[in-house]
Structure formats: C-alpha cells, structure tokens
Design a protein around this motif. Structure first.
Motif, short mmCIF file in Angstrom:
data_model
loop_
_atom_site.label_atom_id
_atom_site.label_comp_id
_atom_site.label_asym_id
_atom_site.label_seq_id
_atom_site.Cartn_x
_atom_site.Cartn_y
_atom_site.Cartn_z
N GLU A 13 13.36 2.44 6.28
CA GLU A 13 12.97 3.58 7.15
C GLU A 13 14.17 4.49 7.44
O GLU A 13 14.00 5.69 7.64
N SER A 73 6.69 6.57 -0.63
CA SER A 73 6.10 5.22 -0.50
C SER A 73 6.91 4.15 -1.24
O SER A 73 7.05 3.03 -0.75
N THR A 108 -0.99 12.27 -2.17
CA THR A 108 -1.47 11.27 -1.22
C THR A 108 -1.06 11.71 0.20
O THR A 108 -0.44 12.74 0.38
N THR A 109 -1.38 10.86 1.17
CA THR A 109 -0.97 11.17 2.54
C THR A 109 0.35 10.48 2.88
O THR A 109 0.85 10.61 3.98
N LYS A 110 0.89 9.72 1.90
CA LYS A 110 2.12 8.96 2.15
C LYS A 110 3.30 9.56 1.38
O LYS A 110 3.21 9.77 0.17
N LEU A 111 4.38 9.80 2.09
CA LEU A 111 5.61 10.30 1.48
C LEU A 111 6.58 9.15 1.24
O LEU A 111 6.64 8.21 2.02
N GLU A 136 2.55 16.66 -2.20
CA GLU A 136 2.29 15.24 -2.46
C GLU A 136 0.79 15.01 -2.37
O GLU A 136 0.16 15.36 -1.38
N THR A 191 1.15 17.34 2.41
CA THR A 191 0.57 16.09 1.88
C THR A 191 -0.93 16.25 1.65
O THR A 191 -1.55 17.20 2.13
N VAL A 233 14.22 6.77 4.48
CA VAL A 233 13.06 7.67 4.57
C VAL A 233 13.32 8.76 5.63
O VAL A 233 13.15 9.95 5.37
N ARG A 273 9.99 3.17 0.71
CA ARG A 273 9.67 2.29 1.85
C ARG A 273 9.61 0.82 1.44
O ARG A 273 10.06 -0.05 2.17
N GLU A 287 6.12 -4.07 -5.42
CA GLU A 287 5.81 -2.65 -5.60
C GLU A 287 6.89 -1.98 -6.43
O GLU A 287 6.99 -0.77 -6.44
#
Length: 413
Positions: free
Chosen positions: A113, A41, A36-39, A34, A132, A116, A44, A351
């Motif tokens: 969450e 997203s 980005t640093t966000k999985l 991935e 990530t 997730v 979420r 989003e």
C-alpha cells in the motif's frame, strides 16, 4: 487546444509512464484510463502484499540476465533507468526501500500500500487525470489529422477521445485474441503463453508433505536442456518455489509446446556429486552403524522428506545403517539425485504470473518505447515481449519502459 496524451492501463508501467510524462511536461493534458475499478492491482498483491519493487543488482548486464525474453533490449535500456534509479525515485518521494538476503527489494514499511499510495499521490500531484471503469475498444490512427488529434479512441461507454500520443500499458494476457485490437494497428504479436507457474503432479508420492521445502534443489526436464536451481517447495498439487518458477519462466514456450506434460527430475542435493553422496552414505555406515536410517537424515534434508525418500527406496522402517542392503542404498542414492515427478498441467502462482510474448521488440524504437509502425504510439510493461523471473525483475521492466515512454511522450509534437 491543449495537447492530450492518453495512457491505457492502470498498472505499474501505465502509472510510471503517466507520472513521468506529466512531470516532464506540465503543459500536457495526461489522461490515464483503467478498464476495471481497481488501480495497480498487481502492485498490491506482489510479494505477498509487500510489493517486490525491484532487485538489488545495479549492473545492467548482470540485471538483464534475469529475463528469459528481452535480455538484449533491457541491457541497452537499464542504463537510462535501472534499479538504482528506481530506488532513488521512491526514496525522493518518501518511500525508502530495503534489501533482503536474496536481493529482493521491498518498501521498508513491508506493505505494498505504501507503493500504491506513492504512485497515486505522484499522479495526483503531477495532474494526471485518472479514470477507472473505462476501457478502450478500438484505436483509430488518423495520421493526416491535426498533430493533436492523431488518435481517436473508442471507449467502452460509447464515448470517443482524441489524443496526440497514446501509451498502451495494458499488461499481459495469455489469450491471443486479446491482442486483436493491437494487430489492427499493424503490429504483430509474439504468441502469448503463461510464464511463472507451478507444476501439477497429480500422482506425486510427496503430496502429503505439503509445506516441506529445501533451500536449494535442481529441477531438470528429461530429454531437454531445461534445468534450473533454487529453493523448492512441495505443495499438495505438486512442486513450487523459486526453482520451479525459474523453470517455468525459462521453459515457458517449451512447456506450452509439450502441453505442460513431461518428467521433471529433482536433485535434492545439487551441491554434491553422485560419488560424494555414495561416499557420505558409506561413511555414515562406518561411523553410525547402530543408528536407524529413517530417523537420521543426511545432507541437512528435512526429516519428513528424508523419510519419504527412504520409504520410496524400500528401506525397512527399523533398519540400521550397518544393515542397509546394497539395493536399497543404490535406490536411495538415485532418488536423492533424480527423483522423477510426472508433470500433468500447471497452476498459476498466486497473482504473480506473467505473460511470455506480446508486441514484437523489433517493431519498437526501444529507447523511446515508440512504435516503428505508428508514430506517436508507445508501449510499456508486460504487453511487450519482455518478461523476467520472480524477484522484482518484472516490475523493473515496467518502471524502465514506463519512464522511457513517459519521457518521449513529453516531447513537444
């Protein structure tokens, strides 16, 4: 040497593909990248942070009708992994889902969450190596090399990885240049444009009624066949709500071609005909002659909306039903059936926007989600030319595509 499978993209389709592949064939090395640093997203933020996992519609033919693009493909694919399979998959892992009145399905916890955490735990348990902050700049296909090294991936940190199979689940993007690296592999792209957007109406006389909604309205574009219905929400920038999101999904290419301009007509009372509207007003004049028109809303419309329609129809503030002039009455009927909104632009819906377009479906072996052009290359999720309306349909396409790709990638080379 252990065979490596690489998944590019840490969203719903990427995780589902990685988990399915690793669970089906534990002997594989499965790596998920991935950038980005966000999985997860989008998972979420979906459904206002509740995650609209899927939709309670368990017939593939009926389910597939909610996709402006990819309908035929999904009708064939949903029998392999449909909404009922999604419900069972999460339930088996301790996450029961619930169905709301409109058919949308959420985790009983009402928190994304939960979904997730479930996906992260399943990936961990299956042995998926999740990395990530690591993007892929380019993929080289080396078909002549050892089957275990068909692909060479050039990473954003300068490193290189080799893989026998690769799943691309990078999501959608409305900018065509973001698909250049996939074109290099020989694939062609259906022009990507935005879907699931709301309508900007800068000159709207309803702006100050933001937050007012009706449970059912019809939205039509003048001069076009495009017409949708559903709940409608008035916003400070224009129009939103499911009716408008459906309008933007089915009209994604049309609206893009029109540069997001045109006249949208809103019918606030779609369940009654124009003649029935007229008859109800005549009846109101007879049964409640002394009541004030402005303060006696018909058709169960919100009071503020009714008052604004009366103002626009030039109904005097204190006029009673018995005193309503014919001209004002006709104008009011016209506005109830066809209120015009001059659309000038669009706004992303929270989003939950999706992309219409992407990898052409005819270039894939759909039941495997594998490229017909590059053996061992797989696609799932929004990167392909499948997109649905809101209500859990886009996630279901991701679960279905990820599952089929994961199963196919798990096969021995």
């Amino acid at each position: 040497m252990q065979e490596t499978v690489i998944i590019i993209g840490g969203g719903a389709a990427g995780f589902f593909g990685a988990i399915t592949c690793a669970e089906t064939n534990p002997g594989l090395r499965v790596i998920l990248l991935e950038k980005t640093t966000k999985l997860l997203s989008k998972v979420r933020v979906s459904g206002g942070g509740r995650c609209n996992v899927t939709h309670a519609c368990f017939q593939p033919s009926a389910f597939s009708q909610h996709y402006p693009r990819g309908q035929k493909a999904l009708k064939k694919l949903l029998p392999f992994f449909g909404a009922d399979d999604t419900v069972a998959w999460f339930e088996k892992r301790g996450v029961p889902l619930k169905t709301e009145a409109d058919g949308r399905m959420f985790p009983q916890s009402n928190s994304s969450e939960t979904i997730v955490d479930c996906l992260l735990q399943a990936a961990r348990k299956a042995g998926v190596d999740v990395k990530t902050g690591l993007g892929v700049n380019e993929i080289s296909y080396k078909g002549h090399a050892s089957p275990k090294e068909h692909f060479q991936l050039h990473l954003s940190n300068g490193e290189q990885l080799h893989a026998a199979k690769v799943l691309i689940a990078t999501g959608g993007n409305p900018k065509p240049e973001n698909y250049a690296w996939l074109k290099k592999l020989g694939h062609s792209i259906e022009l990507p444009v935005p879907s699931l957007f709301t309508l900007n109406v800068p000159s709207s006389p309803f702006k100050d009624l933001q937050g007012v909604s009706v449970p059912k309205a019809k939205v039509k574009l003048t001069g076009q066949k495009l017409e949708t219905e559903g709940p409608l929400l008035i916003t400070h920038w224009g129009l939103s709500g499911p009716a408008v999101l459906r309008f933007s999904a089915w009209g994604a290419r049309l609206m893009n071609g029109l540069e997001y301009t045109g006249t949208a007509l809103v019918n606030w009372v779609p369940d009654v005909s124009e003649e029935q509207v007229r008859q109800q007003i005549i009846q109101q004049r007879q049964t409640s002659p002394r009541k004030t028109v402005l303060t006696n809303a018909l058709f169960q419309l919100p009071g503020r909306l009714w008052q604004r329609l009366c103002e626009l129809a030039e109904v005097p503030e204190a006029v009673k039903w018995s005193e309503l002039a014919g001209k004002a009455q006709n104008k009011l009927i016209e506005l109830l059936i066809r209120t015009p909104f001059e659309v000038k632009g669009k706004t992303t819906f929270k989003e939950e926007f999706v992309t219409c377009g992407g990898i052409k479906l005819e270039e894939l072996h759909l039941e495997r989600m594998e490229s017909r052009i590059v053996p061992g290359l797989f696609f799932a999720g929004e990167v392909i030319d499948i997109d649905g309306i809101t209500g859990g349909f886009n996630f279901q396409a991701a679960w279905t595509g990820g599952y089929l790709a994961g199963k196919a990638m798990a096969e021995k080379a």
